[in-house]
Structure formats: structure tokens, C-alpha cells
Design a protein around this motif. Structure first.
Motif, PDB file in Angstrom:
ATOM      1  N   UNK A  11       0.835  -1.204   0.000  1.00 39.03           N
ATOM      2  CA  UNK A  11       0.000   0.000   0.000  1.00 39.03           C
ATOM      3  C   UNK A  11       0.868   1.251   0.000  1.00 39.03           C
ATOM      4  N   UNK A  12       1.968   1.204   0.762  1.00 43.26           N
ATOM      5  CA  UNK A  12       2.867   2.361   0.800  1.00 43.26           C
ATOM      6  C   UNK A  12       3.551   2.552  -0.550  1.00 43.26           C
ATOM      7  N   UNK A  13       4.064   1.443  -1.108  1.00 41.53           N
ATOM      8  CA  UNK A  13       4.728   1.545  -2.420  1.00 41.53           C
ATOM      9  C   UNK A  13       3.749   2.130  -3.438  1.00 41.53           C
ATOM     10  N   UNK A  14       2.516   1.657  -3.385  1.00 41.56           N
ATOM     11  CA  UNK A  14       1.531   2.138  -4.353  1.00 41.56           C
ATOM     12  C   UNK A  14       1.235   3.618  -4.151  1.00 41.56           C
ATOM     13  N   UNK A  15       1.116   4.033  -2.898  1.00 42.57           N
ATOM     14  CA  UNK A  15       0.818   5.440  -2.639  1.00 42.57           C
ATOM     15  C   UNK A  15       1.950   6.328  -3.116  1.00 42.57           C
ATOM     16  N   UNK A  73      21.257  11.056  -6.031  1.00 44.25           N
ATOM     17  CA  UNK A  73      20.782  12.061  -5.071  1.00 44.25           C
ATOM     18  C   UNK A  73      19.337  11.764  -4.657  1.00 44.25           C
ATOM     19  N   UNK A  74      18.486  11.512  -5.672  1.00 48.54           N
ATOM     20  CA  UNK A  74      17.055  11.335  -5.394  1.00 48.54           C
ATOM     21  C   UNK A  74      16.758  10.104  -4.547  1.00 48.54           C
ATOM     22  N   UNK A  75      17.327   8.975  -4.937  1.00 42.10           N
ATOM     23  CA  UNK A  75      17.043   7.731  -4.205  1.00 42.10           C
ATOM     24  C   UNK A  75      17.460   7.815  -2.734  1.00 42.10           C
ATOM     25  N   UNK A  76      18.727   8.231  -2.428  1.00 44.50           N
ATOM     26  CA  UNK A  76      19.063   8.346  -1.004  1.00 44.50           C
ATOM     27  C   UNK A  76      18.191   9.355  -0.262  1.00 44.50           C
ATOM     28  N   UNK A 107      15.071  10.090  -0.967  1.00 49.10           N
ATOM     29  CA  UNK A 107      13.754   9.491  -0.745  1.00 49.10           C
ATOM     30  C   UNK A 107      13.805   8.568   0.482  1.00 49.10           C
ATOM     31  N   UNK A 108      14.911   7.836   0.621  1.00 53.61           N
ATOM     32  CA  UNK A 108      15.053   6.966   1.796  1.00 53.61           C
ATOM     33  C   UNK A 108      15.102   7.803   3.074  1.00 53.61           C
ATOM     34  N   UNK A 109      15.883   8.880   3.054  1.00 49.93           N
ATOM     35  CA  UNK A 109      15.982   9.736   4.243  1.00 49.93           C
ATOM     36  C   UNK A 109      14.624  10.316   4.603  1.00 49.93           C
ATOM     37  N   UNK A 110      13.896  10.768   3.574  1.00 44.10           N
ATOM     38  CA  UNK A 110      12.613  11.418   3.849  1.00 44.10           C
ATOM     39  C   UNK A 110      11.617  10.425   4.450  1.00 44.10           C
ATOM     40  N   UNK A 111      11.638   9.191   3.932  1.00 38.00           N
ATOM     41  CA  UNK A 111      10.746   8.159   4.475  1.00 38.00           C
ATOM     42  C   UNK A 111      11.113   7.873   5.929  1.00 38.00           C
ATOM     43  N   UNK A 112      12.427   7.767   6.146  1.00 38.38           N
ATOM     44  CA  UNK A 112      12.928   7.465   7.484  1.00 38.38           C
ATOM     45  C   UNK A 112      12.474   8.534   8.489  1.00 38.38           C
ATOM     46  N   UNK A 163       8.671  -2.537   7.592  1.00 39.25           N
ATOM     47  CA  UNK A 163       8.866  -2.453   6.144  1.00 39.25           C
ATOM     48  C   UNK A 163      10.268  -1.962   5.793  1.00 39.25           C
ATOM     49  N   UNK A 164      10.860  -2.559   4.756  1.00 41.57           N
ATOM     50  CA  UNK A 164      12.211  -2.150   4.342  1.00 41.57           C
ATOM     51  C   UNK A 164      12.152  -0.858   3.536  1.00 41.57           C
ATOM     52  N   UNK A 165      12.807   0.166   4.054  1.00 47.74           N
ATOM     53  CA  UNK A 165      12.808   1.459   3.360  1.00 47.74           C
ATOM     54  C   UNK A 165      13.610   1.410   2.054  1.00 47.74           C
ATOM     55  N   UNK A 166      14.829   0.824   2.032  1.00 47.15           N
ATOM     56  CA  UNK A 166      15.568   0.802   0.763  1.00 47.15           C
ATOM     57  C   UNK A 166      14.810   0.072  -0.344  1.00 47.15           C
ATOM     58  N   UNK A 167      14.176  -1.057  -0.011  1.00 48.84           N
ATOM     59  CA  UNK A 167      13.484  -1.824  -1.050  1.00 48.84           C
ATOM     60  C   UNK A 167      12.306  -1.031  -1.618  1.00 48.84           C
ATOM     61  N   UNK A 168      11.510  -0.408  -0.740  1.00 45.49           N
ATOM     62  CA  UNK A 168      10.345   0.334  -1.241  1.00 45.49           C
ATOM     63  C   UNK A 168      10.795   1.536  -2.068  1.00 45.49           C
ATOM     64  N   UNK A 169      11.801   2.280  -1.564  1.00 45.00           N
ATOM     65  CA  UNK A 169      12.243   3.470  -2.300  1.00 45.00           C
ATOM     66  C   UNK A 169      12.791   3.082  -3.671  1.00 45.00           C
ATOM     67  N   UNK A 170      13.544   1.986  -3.730  1.00 46.91           N
ATOM     68  CA  UNK A 170      14.121   1.573  -5.011  1.00 46.91           C
ATOM     69  C   UNK A 170      13.017   1.194  -6.001  1.00 46.91           C
ATOM     70  N   UNK A 171      11.997   0.495  -5.515  1.00 46.82           N
ATOM     71  CA  UNK A 171      10.904   0.102  -6.407  1.00 46.82           C
ATOM     72  C   UNK A 171      10.228   1.349  -6.999  1.00 46.82           C
ATOM     73  N   UNK A 172       9.974   2.333  -6.150  1.00 47.11           N
ATOM     74  CA  UNK A 172       9.297   3.544  -6.624  1.00 47.11           C
ATOM     75  C   UNK A 172      10.154   4.287  -7.654  1.00 47.11           C
ATOM     76  N   UNK A 173      11.440   4.448  -7.335  1.00 44.57           N
ATOM     77  CA  UNK A 173      12.321   5.210  -8.227  1.00 44.57           C
ATOM     78  C   UNK A 173      12.426   4.517  -9.593  1.00 44.57           C
ATOM     79  N   UNK A 174      12.508   3.172  -9.595  1.00 46.06           N
ATOM     80  CA  UNK A 174      12.616   2.466 -10.875  1.00 46.06           C
ATOM     81  C   UNK A 174      11.334   2.603 -11.702  1.00 46.06           C
ATOM     82  N   UNK A 175      10.187   2.452 -11.071  1.00 41.49           N
ATOM     83  CA  UNK A 175       8.931   2.588 -11.810  1.00 41.49           C
ATOM     84  C   UNK A 175       8.807   3.989 -12.394  1.00 41.49           C
TER      85      UNK A 175
END
Ligand code: PFF
Length: 467
Positions: free
Chosen positions: A23-27, A64-67, A69-74, A259-271
């Protein structure tokens, strides 16, 4: 979302939790994938000469963006509040003072500015659904599509009308809190969008100047790169990933602890990146084959895509479906643009969600008229970077979001204790962690500062002074 806390004695979210990691990844994917990928990426790439811009953009997204995004989620998950309150709380908790809440306030303000023009463009997308259904583009040539676009953008009444429709839909969704349902729909939307883009890609490859389009997108001509190009690429990376303004932070606040933050952030950035690149590959071959101008600006996709739909088999169906999907993608982004402000208003003033969304929606709607007029009544009224809309866009993408991102990455990398960081990130202290930490402490902040200085010409000045 459920209201049960994830345990571990941590703070509990005031608004409940996402029902699952998905749900988070989708949002967040719903927030990231939007007009930024389909409308803005091609036209900004076009205005900045293509290839070199695209490569710098990709570098900005991943380094820059991916790290960030991880920081912001954290930060969001640790604060468990709206971005203003989370940053104030974390600032205090880390002994750095509550003034860090400026990050949240700047995000709330950026959300207002962005949505005010985003809604105008999304309104056109809605209008184009109707145009496609009615067959307005069947057999169209470059002159016809330009005419249709001019007819809508040039009329402030039409543009304001569609802007109003889009804001109304957004406010109703946010006020009624039915976002969860929409998020589930993202599971269909993103694959469907990619599916239609692939169909269009087939069409572009068969009938467009495909090779020229690919070259334009990927062959770097470094002579075209200036400080402003690099800043535009950085700004586009922030805009397209929805980072630097507390939106990911607001969503992170509802993220379950495990939930794993790196995995979710990476999925979003790739999509997100896949949709942007695909849409560039679809548009430029058509632009070159039909003698359109890659520097056409905000109207680029509204001219290029109807040419494809108008001349391909099944174009009415594909065109209608495409603009519907893009309208939907814009809606899920618009919702996220309101989230920091709405969550803040609800928490700090005890307002209901409905009341908060209506008030905030009204302010944004009114502000949007400056962007509505930027294409008609006030089209010739330019200052600083162009029209009102150009200035809102520049101020947010190129200044506010990178500045917000800089503060986020500096806070995570330098001002938060390593204990808090590792505890929240929960990936141990192995290679993954060390890479993220290095990017967060050094690469991201230095790169953002460097790009800013470069854009205002200070680097040239410094190197001249040193010589
Ligand atoms: N990322 C969205 C897009 O690419 O269309 C726009 C956006 C949404 C920007 C949310 C910023 C934001 F906080």
C-alpha cells in the motif's frame, strides 16, 4: 490502514497505518508517477537539448534522489506526524532545536505552489479525454493539433473551467478520505500506463523518426550543458520523485515499522524512471517526424500525442484510455501534494479532514488562476523566468524542493545520531547502509550545493578569481 501500532514501544501514527508494504509503495508510486513523467520530462528535456540533460537527470535520480527518498521516508516514520510536527519533534529529540520544522513549512508552501499550476495542466488532460472520445484528432496533422491546443490553452474560460473541475475532484477525494481505494487502483494504473506507452512506442518506432528520437534523448552533446541545464535536471529529479517537500515524509508517517525502506524506495524510483524514459521515447520520434519543435514547452505532449492517436488504428480508444490514465496519475499526485498541508492543518488546528481539504483546496484553486492566465490574458506578462506559471515551476522545482532535500539529507546525515538512524533504517550496518550513508552525508548535499552555485554562476566566478 489499521490503527494498531507496530510495536517496539515506538511512537504511534496519528492517522493509522498503511495496511501493507505494498500500500505504501503504491501510494508513493501514485505520487511520483504523474504529469512530471509524461508532460514535464519530455518538454524540459526538449528545452535543454536532450541527451546530456537526460544523463545528468538519471544521475541525479539515482545518486541524489534515491538516497533522499530513503531519508525522507525514514524521518516521516520516526516522527509519525505531519512533516511540520515531525521535523520539530525530531529536531528537539536530537538536541538540534525545533527550528527544523522550517523543512515542513517549506514543503506545505511548495505543495500549494505546485498544485496551483499542476491542476491547470491536469485540467487540459481532462479536456483531452473529451477531445479524444469525440474523434477530434482523427486524421489530424500538425496544424490541427496546434489549433486544438491553442483553442483550449488560449481561452482562459476553458482552462479555468477544467482547472476547477480537476481541483474539485481532488478536494472531494481528499476530503472524503477515499485515497486508500485510489491507491489500490494504482496497481492497475501504472501497468496500464506502461502498456499503452509500449503500444505508442511501437507506433513511434514504425512511423516516427525513431532513430533521431533515440539519439536526441541519449546522445549527449556536452556543449549544450550549462549551470542552468544541470539545475533543471536536478529540479526535474526532485519534482518527478515527489521529494524535498515532505510528501514522502507524510506518507512515511503511516509506514509500518518492519517495512524495508531501501526496497520500497528503489521500487518507486525504478517505476518512475521507466515511465519518464518511455514517454520521452514515444514523443520525440513523433515530434521530429512531424516537424514539431522539441522546444515547444508545456504544450509539447498536447501536440505530439494526438498526432499519434489521430493516425493509428484504434487511436480513438487508445487516446481516450491514455488521457484517462494520465488524468488519473495526475490525481494521485495531486492528492499527495495536498497531504502535508492537510495533515498539518488537521493535527495543529484540530480541524476535520474535510474542512481542512476544502479550505486548502480553495486557496490553491484561487492561486491557480495566475497559471491559468499565463497561457492567455497574461501570456505576455513575463518576469524573472517567464510567466507566472514558469516562475511557480522554477521556484518550486529548482529552488524549494532541492533546498528541502538538502536540509533533509543534512539532518539525516549529520544531525541525527547514528543510533537513531540505524535503529529506524533497520538494515544493519553493512554495505547497503554504508553506501546510503556516504551518499547522504557527502554526495547528495555537496551535489545540491554545487548545482546551486553553478547555476548562479558562482563557480565560474570562483574559478576566475582563483586563476
Ligand atoms: N511527482 C509528481 C509528478 O511527477 O507528476 C509531481 C509531484 C507530486 C511533485 C508530489 C511533488 C510532490 F510532492
Amino acid at each position: 490502514m489499521s490503527d494498531t501500532e507496530a510495536g517496539n514501544g515506538r511512537r504511534s501514527s496519528l492517522h493509522g497505518f498503511w495496511s501493507s508494504k505494498l500500500a505504501f509503495i503504491l501510494a508513493v508510486t501514485g505520487s511520483a508517477v504523474g504529469l512530471g513523467n509524461i508532460w514535464k520530462f519530455p518538454y524540459v528535456a526538449g528545452e535543454n537539448g536532450g541527451g546530456a540533460f537526460v544523463l545528468i537527470y538519471l544521475l541525479c535520480v539515482f545518486a541524489i534522489g534515491l538516497p533522499i527518498m530513503m531519508s525522507e521516508t525514514l524521518l516521516g516514520r520516526r516522527g509519525r506526524r505531519n512533516p511540520v510536527a515531525s521535523m520539530a519533534l525530531l529536531g528537539e529529540e536530537e538536541g538540534r532545536g525545533s527550528w527544523w520544522q522550517v523543512v515542513g513549512f517549506s514543503g506545505v508552501l511548495a505543495g500549494f505552489f505546485i498544485l496551483s499550476f499542476y491542476s491547470v495542466i491536469a485540467g487540459w488532460v481532462f479536456a483531452y479525454v473529451g477531445k479524444s472520445v469525440s474523434g477530434a484528432f482523427v486524421g489530424a496533422d500538425a496544424a490541427i493539433v496546434k489549433d486544438v491546443f491553442g483553442g483550449i490553452a488560449g481561452s482562459w474560460v476553458a482552462t479555468a473551467g477544467w482547472h476547477t473541475v480537476f481541483m474539485l475532484v481532488t478536494v472531494v477525494v481528499v476530503a472524503r478520505g477515499v485515497e486508500r481505494g485510489l491507491e489500490q487502483a494504482v496497481t492497475l494504473m501504472v501497468p496500464a500506463l506502461i502498456g499503452i506507452l509500449l503500444v505508442l512506442l511501437g507506433y513511434s518506432a514504425a512511423t516516427g523518426e525513431f532513430e533521431m528520437g533515440v539519439r536526441f534523448l541519449f546522445e549527449p552533446d556536452w556543449s549544450k550543458v550549462s549551470g542552468t541545464t544541470v539545475l533543471a535536471a536536478l529540479g526535474q529529479a526532485f519534482f518527478t520523485l515527489s521529494i524535498g517537500m515532505g510528501c514522502v515524509m507524510a506518507y512515511g508517517a503511516y509506514l509500518p515499522q518492519e517495512t524495508s525502506i531501501p526496497a520500497t524506495a528503489t521500487a518507486v524510483v525504478c517505476a518512475d524512471t521507466a515511465v519518464a524514459i518511455l514517454s520521452g521515447l514515444v514523443i520525440f520520434p513523433i515530434v521530429f517526424a512531424n516537424g514539431l519543435d522539441p522546444m515547444a514547452g508545456p504544450g509539447l505532449i498536447f501536440e505530439a500525442l494526438p498526432l499519434s492517436f489521430g493516425n493509428m488504428a484504434g487511436g480513438v480508444v487508445f487516446g481516450t484510455l491514455f488521457f484517462l490514465l494520465v488524468g488519473f496519475a495526475a490525481l494521485t499526485s495531486a492528492i499527495s501534494l495536498m497531504e502535508p498541508a492537510v495533515a498539518w492543518w488537521v493535527e495543529s488546528r484540530g480541524a476535520t479532514r474535510a474542512r481542512a481539504s476544502i479550505t486548502i483546496g480553495l486557496i490553491i484553486w484561487a492561486l491557480g488562476f495566475l497559471s491559468v492566465f499565463s497561457f492567455n490574458l497574461l501570456a505576455d506578462y513575463t518576469f524573472l523566468n517567464g510567466t507566472f506559471m514558469d516562475n511557480f515551476d522554477y521556484l518550486t522545482s529548482n529552488i524549494m524542493l532541492p533546498l528541502g532535500g538538502l536540509l533533509i539529507t543534512v539532518f539525516c546525515g549529520w544531525f541525527m545520531s547514528e543510533n537513531s538512524v540505524t535503529d529506524e533504517l533497520n538494515v544493519g550496518t553493512g554495505r547497503l547502509y554504508r553506501t546510503w550513508r556516504f551518499l547522504t552525508r557527502y554526495i547528495a548535499p555537496v551535489a545540491v550545493i554545487f548545482v546551486f552555485l553553478n547555476a548562479v554562476g558562482w563557480l565560474d566566478w570562483l574559478s576566475a578569481a582563483a586563476a
